[in-house]
Write a protein that holds these residues in place. Structure first.
Motif, PDB file in Angstrom:
ATOM      1  N   ALA A 110     -25.269   9.397  -2.527  1.00 32.10           N
ATOM      2  CA  ALA A 110     -23.938   9.354  -1.911  1.00 32.10           C
ATOM      3  C   ALA A 110     -24.026   9.639  -0.416  1.00 32.10           C
ATOM      4  O   ALA A 110     -23.362   8.972   0.391  1.00 32.10           O
ATOM      5  CB  ALA A 110     -23.012  10.359  -2.591  1.00 32.10           C
ATOM      6  N   GLN A 111     -24.849  10.612  -0.043  1.00 36.28           N
ATOM      7  CA  GLN A 111     -24.999  10.959   1.368  1.00 36.28           C
ATOM      8  C   GLN A 111     -25.503   9.761   2.178  1.00 36.28           C
ATOM      9  O   GLN A 111     -25.008   9.482   3.276  1.00 36.28           O
ATOM     10  CB  GLN A 111     -25.970  12.128   1.511  1.00 36.28           C
ATOM     11  N   GLN A 112     -26.485   9.035   1.645  1.00 36.05           N
ATOM     12  CA  GLN A 112     -27.039   7.897   2.383  1.00 36.05           C
ATOM     13  C   GLN A 112     -26.031   6.750   2.482  1.00 36.05           C
ATOM     14  O   GLN A 112     -25.921   6.102   3.521  1.00 36.05           O
ATOM     15  CB  GLN A 112     -28.332   7.419   1.721  1.00 36.05           C
ATOM     16  N   ALA A 113     -25.292   6.500   1.412  1.00 33.39           N
ATOM     17  CA  ALA A 113     -24.278   5.439   1.452  1.00 33.39           C
ATOM     18  C   ALA A 113     -23.157   5.798   2.416  1.00 33.39           C
ATOM     19  O   ALA A 113     -22.674   4.943   3.183  1.00 33.39           O
ATOM     20  CB  ALA A 113     -23.726   5.196   0.048  1.00 33.39           C
ATOM     21  N   TRP A 114     -22.719   7.052   2.408  1.00 37.78           N
ATOM     22  CA  TRP A 114     -21.687   7.483   3.350  1.00 37.78           C
ATOM     23  C   TRP A 114     -22.172   7.358   4.792  1.00 37.78           C
ATOM     24  O   TRP A 114     -21.421   6.952   5.674  1.00 37.78           O
ATOM     25  CB  TRP A 114     -21.301   8.932   3.065  1.00 37.78           C
ATOM     26  N   LYS A 115     -23.418   7.744   5.039  1.00 34.31           N
ATOM     27  CA  LYS A 115     -23.960   7.626   6.396  1.00 34.31           C
ATOM     28  C   LYS A 115     -23.953   6.166   6.860  1.00 34.31           C
ATOM     29  O   LYS A 115     -23.554   5.868   7.989  1.00 34.31           O
ATOM     30  CB  LYS A 115     -25.400   8.164   6.435  1.00 34.31           C
ATOM     31  N   ALA A 116     -24.424   5.272   5.982  1.00 34.88           N
ATOM     32  CA  ALA A 116     -24.448   3.852   6.340  1.00 34.88           C
ATOM     33  C   ALA A 116     -23.051   3.351   6.650  1.00 34.88           C
ATOM     34  O   ALA A 116     -22.834   2.628   7.631  1.00 34.88           O
ATOM     35  CB  ALA A 116     -25.071   3.042   5.199  1.00 34.88           C
ATOM     36  N   GLN A 117     -22.081   3.743   5.820  1.00 40.95           N
ATOM     37  CA  GLN A 117     -20.703   3.308   6.048  1.00 40.95           C
ATOM     38  C   GLN A 117     -20.162   3.863   7.366  1.00 40.95           C
ATOM     39  O   GLN A 117     -19.497   3.150   8.126  1.00 40.95           O
ATOM     40  CB  GLN A 117     -19.816   3.769   4.890  1.00 40.95           C
ATOM     41  N   ALA A 118     -20.441   5.126   7.660  1.00 40.12           N
ATOM     42  CA  ALA A 118     -19.932   5.752   8.883  1.00 40.12           C
ATOM     43  C   ALA A 118     -20.488   5.077  10.138  1.00 40.12           C
ATOM     44  O   ALA A 118     -19.764   4.850  11.112  1.00 40.12           O
ATOM     45  CB  ALA A 118     -20.259   7.243   8.894  1.00 40.12           C
ATOM     46  N   TYR A 321     -30.065   5.474   4.820  1.00 40.30           N
ATOM     47  CA  TYR A 321     -29.002   4.718   5.473  1.00 40.30           C
ATOM     48  C   TYR A 321     -29.521   3.754   6.529  1.00 40.30           C
ATOM     49  O   TYR A 321     -28.966   2.650   6.708  1.00 40.30           O
ATOM     50  CB  TYR A 321     -27.972   5.676   6.076  1.00 40.30           C
ATOM     51  N   LYS A 322     -30.603   4.133   7.231  1.00 43.47           N
ATOM     52  CA  LYS A 322     -31.134   3.253   8.270  1.00 43.47           C
ATOM     53  C   LYS A 322     -31.666   1.960   7.665  1.00 43.47           C
ATOM     54  O   LYS A 322     -31.424   0.862   8.189  1.00 43.47           O
ATOM     55  CB  LYS A 322     -32.223   3.967   9.069  1.00 43.47           C
TER      56      LYS A 322
END
Length: 353
Positions: A110-118, A321-322
């Motif tokens: 979830a943290q990585q998906a949220w980072k990508a979205q942000a 996310y990167k």
């Protein structure tokens, strides 16, 4: 020395002019707005309340703040000149877009998906602001309306990446995204749509790429997305007549039809808006009774990052996310934007360096 003095005088004059614009123009502009209504994204701007804006912040910049000419605020509608704390802004829009995905994937995914979205949101906002466009397609959920557990988790993810944006050849990109991508029944591959196929414009960083987790994670995210992944239509959306034939050639990776190449019942379709679905991803077949039907796949335009795909890559492959962003935005780089609102002073300083 004389040349430097002239530059200094010009810079001072520009700053003074900007101050006068800040103090004198808004009232006149408001009167003009009433006399000549305009629309932005279907909203009558004469009905849009003007948020209070600090002109000194506009002139000299405000660290960790972002100001958008137009932004939709949940419960309030479209507002003009909205200044928000940058992290709050990214948290609020990310929550609107992805919600509490931590309820069905691991905390790390979830943290990585949220980072990508942000990062995609930040890039999109700056791109729209740079070209004077409206970002009214996005909805900001005020952070005090987000459940505390979700808010804290979002902040933890987004705070470290708040200054990161996607760039291509040194310029911030139009980092569009959609809820899910499409499916190509001819190849058996899920994938995104290119900007060329969707809108007729070839954008180097908006190419069609594989995205294998569309249906799987759409089913989990339906409460966020709100619509079925598959949609079946029995009649031609332009004429209302039953389907008799359709051209299913010229599909891209995700099953999208190339621009201006789809033909149904002998009629050519050019614009996506002529379909019931907002997409150009389909399969032409028949139901169990033999009635010709058009099957649409996914939800959204399918260009850029797929939210279902991003969640899937983070959860199934442990992708950070990167790598998610670099997968969906071909050839893009992740850069640090620094202060998101440098102001006119920073712009002038850049001119005379």
């Amino acid at each position: 020395m004389k040349h430097l003095a002239q530059i200094a005088r010009r810079a001072a004059a520009l700053v003074l002019a900007a101050v006068l614009v800040c103090t004198l123009v808004p009232a006149a502009f408001a009167e003009e707005e009433i006399a000549h209504p305009t629309t932005i994204g279907g909203a009558d701007t004469t009905l849009v309340p003007v948020e209070e804006e600090n002109c000194l912040s506009w002139l000299f910049g405000s660290k960790d703040k972002i100001t958008m000419p137009y932004l939709n605020i949940k419960g309030k509608g479209l507002r003009r000149n909205v200044t928000l704390n940058l992290v709050d802004c990214l948290v609020g829009i990310t929550y609107t877009e992805l919600g509490s995905i931590g309820s069905f994937v691991s905390s790390s995914a979830a943290q990585q998906a949220w980072k990508a979205q942000a990062v995609a949101i930040h890039s999109y906002l700056l791109y729209q602001k740079q070209y004077g466009s409206s970002a009214n397609a996005l909805v900001y959920t005020p952070v005090d309306q987000i459940p505390s557990s979700a808010r804290d988790a979002l902040r933890k993810a987004i705070e470290p990446v708040k200054d990161e944006v996607l760039t291509y050849n040194g310029s911030v990109i139009d980092a569009v995204w959609s809820a899910s991508a499409g499916y190509n029944t001819q190849t058996g591959v899920y994938g995104t749509c290119s900007g060329l196929d969707a809108w007729g414009t070839d954008v180097p960083y908006l190419q069609s790429v594989e995205s294998p987790y569309e249906e799987q994670y759409h089913n989990l995210m339906r409460r966020i997305i709100g619509k079925d992944y598959r949609y079946t239509e029995y009649n031609d959306s332009k004429t209302g007549q039953p389907y008799e034939s359709a051209d299913t050639t010229h599909k891209d990776l995700g099953g999208y039809v190339q621009y201006n190449t789809f033909v149904s019942n002998g009629r050519s379709y050019r614009y996506i808006g002529q379909f019931v679905s907002s997409r150009y991803c389909f399969d032409f077949s028949a139901d169990e009774n033999g009635t010709p039907v058009m099957n649409y796949y996914g939800y959204g335009h399918g260009v850029g990052m797929s939210q279902c795909g991003a969640v899937g890559y983070a959860s199934e492959q442990g992708m950070n996310y990167k790598n998610i962003l670099k997968h969906y935005y071909t050839g893009a780089s992740i850069s640090t934007s620094g202060s998101s609102s440098g102001g006119l002073f920073s712009w002038l300083f850049g001119l005379f360096r």
